[in-house]
Design an enzyme around this catalytic site. Structure first.
Site, PDB file in Angstrom:
ATOM      1  N   SER A  65       0.842  -1.190   0.000  1.00 12.05           N
ATOM      2  CA  SER A  65       0.000   0.000   0.000  1.00 12.05           C
ATOM      3  C   SER A  65       0.873   1.233   0.000  1.00 12.05           C
ATOM      4  O   SER A  65       1.996   1.216   0.542  1.00 12.05           O
ATOM      5  CB  SER A  65      -0.906   0.012   1.241  1.00 12.05           C
TER       6      SER A  65
ATOM      7  N   TYR B 249      -2.129  -0.235  10.452  1.00 14.41           N
ATOM      8  CA  TYR B 249      -2.295  -0.713   9.068  1.00 14.41           C
ATOM      9  C   TYR B 249      -1.078  -0.329   8.230  1.00 14.41           C
ATOM     10  O   TYR B 249      -0.524  -1.157   7.498  1.00 14.41           O
ATOM     11  CB  TYR B 249      -3.563  -0.121   8.445  1.00 14.41           C
TER      12      TYR B 249
END
Length: 218
Positions: free
Chosen positions: A142, A156
Site C-alpha cells: 500500500s 495498518y
C-alpha cells in the site's frame, strides 16, 4: 485442460480488489485458484467467471492466519492444476484503531492478518515455486506503507511496511526462476474503505485493478 496462459492463485478473492483481479486475470486467459474466508461469495464469483470466460476456477476456504491451512490450500491448488504460475498475496484488513485507546485487539488482528498472513502465504507459495523452478509472487502492499501514518491507520501502515520489506528481501534474494512484484495501491473503493468518505483521490476498483494487472503482466 489447463490454460496455456497459466494459473493464478489469489487470496482475499471474495470481494474488492481480489475479486476484480480474478475477473481481469480470467479475461486474459488465466485459470484461477481463489481462496478467502467467505465461501458463499467465492462460489458466486467462480460461477460468474466460468460463465463469462470459460476459464477453470477452483475455490477454497482459508484463514491466512493459519499457516497450515494456507499451505494445504496452496498445495491443493498445485495438485489440482498441475502447477501454479502466480500467487497474489492480497488478503488483508484495514479497520485499525488509534493506539492506546482501548481497542488493541483490532490492531493485533491487523498484524496477524496482514503480516503473519503474508508470511504464511509467501512460505507456501515459494515452497511450490522452488520445487517447480519457476513462479511469480505478487505482494499487495500500500502507499500507506511507504511511511508512518497517524491515527487509526498507524498499525495498518506499519503492517504494509512489513509486507514491502518482505517483498524487497525476496527480490534481493534473486531466487532462480522466481519473479517478485510489489504493488502499492492508493485509495481504492472497496469494503475496506467504506469508512473513508469524500476523498477525491479514491479510485474505483476496476480502474485500479486494470493498472495493477497491467503492471503485474509486465
Amino acid at each position: 485442460m489447463r490454460s496455456q496462459s497459466g494459473v493464478v492463485v489469489i487470496t482475499g478473492a471474495s470481494s474488492g480488489m481480489g475479486a476484480e483481479m480474478a475477473r481481469q486475470f480470467a479475461a486474459l486467459g488465466y485459470d484461477l485458484g481463489l481462496c478467502a474466508r467467505r465461501t458463499d461469495r467465492l462460489a458466486e464469483l467462480a460461477d460468474e467467471i466460468r460463465s463469462t470466460t470459460g476459464q477453470l476456477v477452483q475455490t477454497a476456504s482459508v484463514d491466512v492466519t493459519d499457516p497450515e491451512a494456507v499451505n494445504a490450500v496452496f498445495h491443493g491448488f498445485a495438485d489440482q492444476f498441475g502447477s501454479i504460475d502466480r500467487v497474489v498475496v492480497n488478503a488483508g484488513i484495514s479497520q485499525g484503531r488509534e493506539i492506546g485507546t482501548g481497542n488493541a485487539h483490532a490492531n493485533y488482528t491487523i498484524v496477524q492478518t496482514n503480516v503473519l498472513g503474508a508470511v504464511a502465504q509467501c512460505e507456501a507459495a515459494l515452497e511450490i515455486f522452488r520445487k517447480q523452478g519457476r513462479g511469480h509472487l505478487v505482494l499487495i502492499s500500500s502507499m500507506a506503507g511507504l511511511r508512518g501514518v497517524p491515527g487509526f491507520r498507524t498499525v495498518y501502515a506499519a503492517s504494509k511496511a512489513a509486507v514491502t520489506s518482505l517483498g524487497e528481501g525476496l527480490l534481493s534474494e534473486r531466487i532462480p526462476g522466481v519473479d517478485v512484484t510489489i504493488i502499492y495501491p492508493g485509495l481504492v473503493r472497496s469494503e475496506m474503505t467504506t469508512h473513508i468518505v469524500g476523498n477525491k483521490m479514491m479510485v474505483e476498483a476496476p480502474d485500479a485493478v486494470r493498472s495493477i494487472v497491467t503492471a503485474v503482466e509486465k
